[in-house]
Design a protein around this motif. Structure first.
Motif, PDB file in Angstrom:
ATOM      1  N   ILE A 130      -7.914  17.465   5.117  1.00 42.39           N
ATOM      2  CA  ILE A 130      -7.863  18.262   6.377  1.00 42.39           C
ATOM      3  C   ILE A 130      -7.878  19.723   6.282  1.00 42.39           C
ATOM      4  CG2 ILE A 130      -6.804  18.717   8.746  1.00 42.39           C
ATOM      5  CD1 ILE A 130      -5.989  15.609   8.694  1.00 42.39           C
ATOM      6  N   ASP A 131      -7.089  20.084   5.319  1.00 43.09           N
ATOM      7  CA  ASP A 131      -6.917  21.468   5.040  1.00 43.09           C
ATOM      8  C   ASP A 131      -8.002  22.221   4.527  1.00 43.09           C
ATOM      9  OD1 ASP A 131      -4.437  21.224   5.863  1.00 43.09           O
ATOM     10  OD2 ASP A 131      -3.323  21.086   4.052  1.00 43.09           O
ATOM     11  N   GLU A 132      -8.871  21.470   3.583  1.00 41.31           N
ATOM     12  CA  GLU A 132      -9.958  21.943   3.024  1.00 41.31           C
ATOM     13  C   GLU A 132     -11.161  22.268   3.731  1.00 41.31           C
ATOM     14  OE1 GLU A 132     -12.196  20.428  -1.092  1.00 41.31           O
ATOM     15  OE2 GLU A 132     -10.405  19.568  -0.661  1.00 41.31           O
ATOM     16  N   PHE A 133     -11.180  21.376   4.536  1.00 42.87           N
ATOM     17  CA  PHE A 133     -12.524  21.317   5.574  1.00 42.87           C
ATOM     18  C   PHE A 133     -12.444  21.907   7.010  1.00 42.87           C
ATOM     19  CE2 PHE A 133     -13.457  18.258   1.941  1.00 42.87           C
ATOM     20  CZ  PHE A 133     -14.645  18.767   1.457  1.00 42.87           C
ATOM     21  N   SER A 134     -11.289  21.771   7.234  1.00 43.43           N
ATOM     22  CA  SER A 134     -11.178  22.046   8.670  1.00 43.43           C
ATOM     23  C   SER A 134     -11.797  23.481   9.300  1.00 43.43           C
ATOM     24  CB  SER A 134      -9.787  21.965   9.362  1.00 43.43           C
ATOM     25  OG  SER A 134      -9.121  22.633   8.672  1.00 43.43           O
ATOM     26  N   ASN A 146       0.728   8.903  14.918  1.00 44.12           N
ATOM     27  CA  ASN A 146       0.004   9.811  14.561  1.00 44.12           C
ATOM     28  C   ASN A 146      -0.540  10.063  13.183  1.00 44.12           C
ATOM     29  OD1 ASN A 146       0.680  11.228  17.224  1.00 44.12           O
ATOM     30  ND2 ASN A 146       2.596  11.903  16.320  1.00 44.12           N
ATOM     31  N   TRP A 147      -1.076   8.811  12.812  1.00 45.48           N
ATOM     32  CA  TRP A 147      -1.653   8.632  11.449  1.00 45.48           C
ATOM     33  C   TRP A 147      -2.700   9.686  11.132  1.00 45.48           C
ATOM     34  CZ3 TRP A 147      -1.321   7.303   6.788  1.00 45.48           C
ATOM     35  CH2 TRP A 147      -2.321   6.897   6.052  1.00 45.48           C
ATOM     36  N   THR A 148      -2.413  10.432  10.017  1.00 43.01           N
ATOM     37  CA  THR A 148      -3.308  11.511   9.489  1.00 43.01           C
ATOM     38  C   THR A 148      -4.666  11.041   9.167  1.00 43.01           C
ATOM     39  OG1 THR A 148      -1.242  12.365   8.321  1.00 43.01           O
ATOM     40  CG2 THR A 148      -3.183  13.552   7.834  1.00 43.01           C
ATOM     41  N   GLY A 149      -4.686   9.829   8.782  1.00 45.20           N
ATOM     42  CA  GLY A 149      -6.203   9.451   8.519  1.00 45.20           C
ATOM     43  C   GLY A 149      -7.040   9.325   9.537  1.00 45.20           C
ATOM     44  N   ALA A 150      -6.526   9.274  10.723  1.00 46.57           N
ATOM     45  CA  ALA A 150      -7.365   9.155  12.131  1.00 46.57           C
ATOM     46  C   ALA A 150      -7.731  10.440  12.119  1.00 46.57           C
ATOM     47  CB  ALA A 150      -6.519   8.378  13.194  1.00 46.57           C
ATOM     48  N   LYS A 151      -6.946  11.815  12.165  1.00 44.53           N
ATOM     49  CA  LYS A 151      -7.393  12.957  12.357  1.00 44.53           C
ATOM     50  C   LYS A 151      -8.367  13.261  11.357  1.00 44.53           C
ATOM     51  CE  LYS A 151      -2.527  14.094  13.668  1.00 44.53           C
ATOM     52  NZ  LYS A 151      -1.567  14.919  13.487  1.00 44.53           N
ATOM     53  N   ALA A 152      -8.274  12.768   9.770  1.00 44.50           N
ATOM     54  CA  ALA A 152      -9.195  13.197   9.040  1.00 44.50           C
ATOM     55  C   ALA A 152     -10.645  12.412   9.239  1.00 44.50           C
ATOM     56  CB  ALA A 152      -8.643  12.650   7.463  1.00 44.50           C
ATOM     57  N   ALA A 153     -10.551  11.327   9.725  1.00 45.04           N
ATOM     58  CA  ALA A 153     -11.845  10.544   9.996  1.00 45.04           C
ATOM     59  C   ALA A 153     -12.583  11.166  11.092  1.00 45.04           C
ATOM     60  CB  ALA A 153     -11.549   9.043  10.592  1.00 45.04           C
ATOM     61  N   GLU A 154     -11.874  11.959  12.086  1.00 43.65           N
ATOM     62  CA  GLU A 154     -12.474  12.516  13.094  1.00 43.65           C
ATOM     63  C   GLU A 154     -13.051  13.951  12.760  1.00 43.65           C
ATOM     64  OE1 GLU A 154     -11.104  14.686  17.381  1.00 43.65           O
ATOM     65  OE2 GLU A 154      -9.572  13.402  16.246  1.00 43.65           O
ATOM     66  N   LEU A 155     -12.456  14.495  11.815  1.00 45.90           N
ATOM     67  CA  LEU A 155     -13.045  15.710  11.137  1.00 45.90           C
ATOM     68  C   LEU A 155     -14.010  15.429  10.327  1.00 45.90           C
ATOM     69  CD1 LEU A 155     -12.681  18.768  10.268  1.00 45.90           C
ATOM     70  CD2 LEU A 155     -11.259  18.048   8.425  1.00 45.90           C
ATOM     71  N   TRP A 193       0.700  -1.190   0.140  1.00 41.33           N
ATOM     72  CA  TRP A 193      -0.113   0.034   0.126  1.00 41.33           C
ATOM     73  C   TRP A 193       0.725   1.345   0.194  1.00 41.33           C
ATOM     74  CZ3 TRP A 193      -0.962  -3.877   3.548  1.00 41.33           C
ATOM     75  CH2 TRP A 193      -2.255  -4.739   3.350  1.00 41.33           C
ATOM     76  N   ASP A 194       0.465   2.150  -0.895  1.00 41.97           N
ATOM     77  CA  ASP A 194       1.147   3.561  -0.788  1.00 41.97           C
ATOM     78  C   ASP A 194       0.657   4.411   0.136  1.00 41.97           C
ATOM     79  OD1 ASP A 194       2.615   5.646  -1.426  1.00 41.97           O
ATOM     80  OD2 ASP A 194       1.885   5.950  -3.461  1.00 41.97           O
ATOM     81  N   LEU A 195       1.110   4.097   1.484  1.00 39.81           N
ATOM     82  CA  LEU A 195       0.568   5.201   2.412  1.00 39.81           C
ATOM     83  C   LEU A 195       1.128   6.787   2.478  1.00 39.81           C
ATOM     84  CD1 LEU A 195       0.637   2.679   5.624  1.00 39.81           C
ATOM     85  CD2 LEU A 195      -1.246   3.380   4.050  1.00 39.81           C
ATOM     86  N   SER A 196       2.208   6.868   1.782  1.00 39.68           N
ATOM     87  CA  SER A 196       2.718   8.029   1.590  1.00 39.68           C
ATOM     88  C   SER A 196       1.880   9.127   0.923  1.00 39.68           C
ATOM     89  CB  SER A 196       4.025   8.078   1.151  1.00 39.68           C
ATOM     90  OG  SER A 196       4.142   7.523  -0.104  1.00 39.68           O
ATOM     91  N   ASP A 197       1.469   8.569  -0.238  1.00 42.64           N
ATOM     92  CA  ASP A 197       0.550   9.250  -1.044  1.00 42.64           C
ATOM     93  C   ASP A 197      -0.860   9.582  -0.363  1.00 42.64           C
ATOM     94  OD1 ASP A 197      -0.573  10.515  -3.882  1.00 42.64           O
ATOM     95  OD2 ASP A 197      -1.995   8.731  -3.423  1.00 42.64           O
ATOM     96  N   LEU A 198      -1.312   8.280   0.396  1.00 40.68           N
ATOM     97  CA  LEU A 198      -2.570   8.639   1.111  1.00 40.68           C
ATOM     98  C   LEU A 198      -2.459   9.553   2.243  1.00 40.68           C
ATOM     99  CD1 LEU A 198      -5.253   7.300   1.508  1.00 40.68           C
ATOM    100  CD2 LEU A 198      -4.365   5.589   3.006  1.00 40.68           C
ATOM    101  N   THR A 199      -1.211   9.571   2.974  1.00 38.29           N
ATOM    102  CA  THR A 199      -1.020  10.604   3.853  1.00 38.29           C
ATOM    103  C   THR A 199      -1.131  12.056   3.232  1.00 38.29           C
ATOM    104  OG1 THR A 199       0.489   9.422   4.917  1.00 38.29           O
ATOM    105  CG2 THR A 199       0.598  11.721   5.384  1.00 38.29           C
ATOM    106  N   LEU A 200      -1.044  12.266   2.210  1.00 41.92           N
ATOM    107  CA  LEU A 200      -1.041  13.828   1.423  1.00 41.92           C
ATOM    108  C   LEU A 200      -2.446  13.866   1.277  1.00 41.92           C
ATOM    109  CD1 LEU A 200       2.003  13.922  -0.963  1.00 41.92           C
ATOM    110  CD2 LEU A 200       1.762  15.052   1.142  1.00 41.92           C
ATOM    111  N   ARG A 201      -3.202  13.016   0.734  1.00 40.43           N
ATOM    112  CA  ARG A 201      -4.717  13.015   0.412  1.00 40.43           C
ATOM    113  C   ARG A 201      -5.279  13.409   1.537  1.00 40.43           C
ATOM    114  NH1 ARG A 201      -6.324  10.973  -4.566  1.00 40.43           N
ATOM    115  NH2 ARG A 201      -4.478   9.895  -6.045  1.00 40.43           N
TER     116      ARG A 201
END
Length: 279
Positions: free
Chosen positions: A206-210, A249-258, A193-201
Motif C-alpha cells: 500500500i505504501d509503495e503504490f498508493s 479492518n484486514w489490510t489485505g482487503a485494502k491492498a486488494a482494492e488498491l 498461517w503467519d498473518l502478522s508478517d502478511l499484514t506488514l507485507r
C-alpha cells in the motif's frame, strides 16, 4: 508519497527476488500473453532495462526461460524473436487468472474445514520441501507437522492432484469437518498461517503504490509491471481466508482494492506504450 513516476522500494521488503527472469515472467504475462504474438529480443531488452536489468542479463533470462520450456526462439534474418510454448502459455494464463481474481470478495463460508494428513519421512527432505511449497501455494496452512488445513473444501481435488504429481507414497488421508467445542479457531489460524508478517507485507504494498501517478506511457508501463510483479507474490503468501477468520479492518482487503483500482487505471497507457516499443 508525493506524486511520482516510479514506486519507491521499501527497505522492509526483500527486493532481491526481482531478478531478470522474475521480471521477464511478469512482462510475458502482462504484455506478451494477451497478444499471442512473438516478441523481439530487442523489445524485451529495452523494457527490462527500465528495471535496471542489463542487456546480458536480459538475454540470459530469455535463454533460461526457453531452456525450461516456456519459450521458443525463431531466427528471422539476423534477429531473434520469442514465442510462448503451449506449456508457457498455460502457465502464464493460469498465473494471470490467479493474480486478477485474487483478493476479490468471497461468498459466505459454510464453516467447514478440509484437513489433510500427509507424512513424508525426514530422509526425503527434498520431497518434504516440495509438498510444503505446493500445498502452501494452494492456500493450505500447517498447524502442526503432517497436518494441513484449509477453509475451502473445494481444494480437495487440487490437493489430491499435488500428492499424485509429487509421488507421495506414505498414506495420505483427508477429512471434511467443522471445528469442535475444544480449543479456539483463532488459535488454529494463528498456528497455521503467519498473518502478522502478511499484514506488514500488505502495508508495504500500500505504501509503495498508493501515491504513484504515472505521467507518461513509459512511466505507466514501469508502474504497472512493478504493481503486478509485487502483487503476484500474494496468492502464494496469503491463504485467502474467509473474512470471518481475518483480523478486523484486514489490510489485505485494502491492498486488494488498491491493486485492482491501479491495474485498471494504468492498463490502457501501459499497453499502448508496449505497442509503441514493439513498433
Amino acid at each position: 508519497m508525493a506524486d511520482g513516476a516510479h514506486p519507491r522500494v521499501s527497505r522492509r521488503r526483500e527486493v532481491s527476488h526481482a531478478s531478470a527472469r522474475s521480471v521477464l515472467m511478469t512482462v510475458l504475462g502482462e504484455y506478451v500473453l494477451p497478444r499471442r504474438a512473438p516478441v523481439w529480443t530487442s523489445t524485451v531488452v529495452e523494457v527490462l532495462a527500465l528495471f535496471g536489468v542489463e542487456e546480458k542479463s536480459a538475454r540470459q533470462a530469455l535463454s533460461r526461460t526457453a531452456a525450461e520450456g516456456w519459450l521458443r526462439s525463431e531466427r528471422v534474418g539476423r534477429r531473434v524473436r520469442w514465442c510462448l510454448t503451449a506449456p508457457g502459455h498455460r502457465l502464464l494464463a493460469e498465473g494471470a487468472h490467479r493474480v486478477s481474481e485474487f483478493g476479490r470478495e468471497q461468498g459466505d463460508w459454510d464453516g467447514r474445514w478440509l484437513m489433510l494428513f500427509v507424512t513424508v519421512p525426514e530422509a526425503k527432505r527434498d520431497l518434504r520441501h516440495r509438498v510444503r511449497t505446493r500445498l502452501t501455494w494452494s492456500g493450505f496452512g500447517s498447524p502442526q507437522p503432517g497436518v494441513w488445513v484449509s477453509p475451502d473444501t473445494r481444494r480437495q481435488a487440487e490437493a489430491a492432484r499435488i500428492i499424485a504429481e509429487l509421488g507421495v507414497e506414505s498414506p495420505v488421508m483427508s477429512f471434511v469437518a467443522e471445528f469442535g467445542s475444544i480449543g479456539e479457531v483463532d488459535d488454529l489460524v494463528a498456528r497455521a498461517w503467519d498473518l502478522s508478517d502478511l499484514t506488514l507485507r500488505y502495508q508495504d504494498f500500500i505504501d509503495e503504490f498508493s501515491g504513484v501517478r504515472p505521467t507518461t506511457g513509459q512511466n505507466a508501463l514501469h508502474a504497472q509491471t512493478l504493481l503486478v510483479h509485487e502483487w503476484r507474490r500474494f496468492p502464494f503468501l496469503d491463504p485467502d481466508l474467509p473474512s470471518v477468520l481475518l483480523p478486523e479492518n484486514w489490510t489485505g482487503a485494502k491492498a486488494a482494492e488498491l491493486f485492482h483500482s491501479k491495474h485498471h487505471e494504468w492498463r490502457a497507457a501501459s499497453q499502448r506504450h508496449w505497442d509503441d516499443v514493439l513498433a
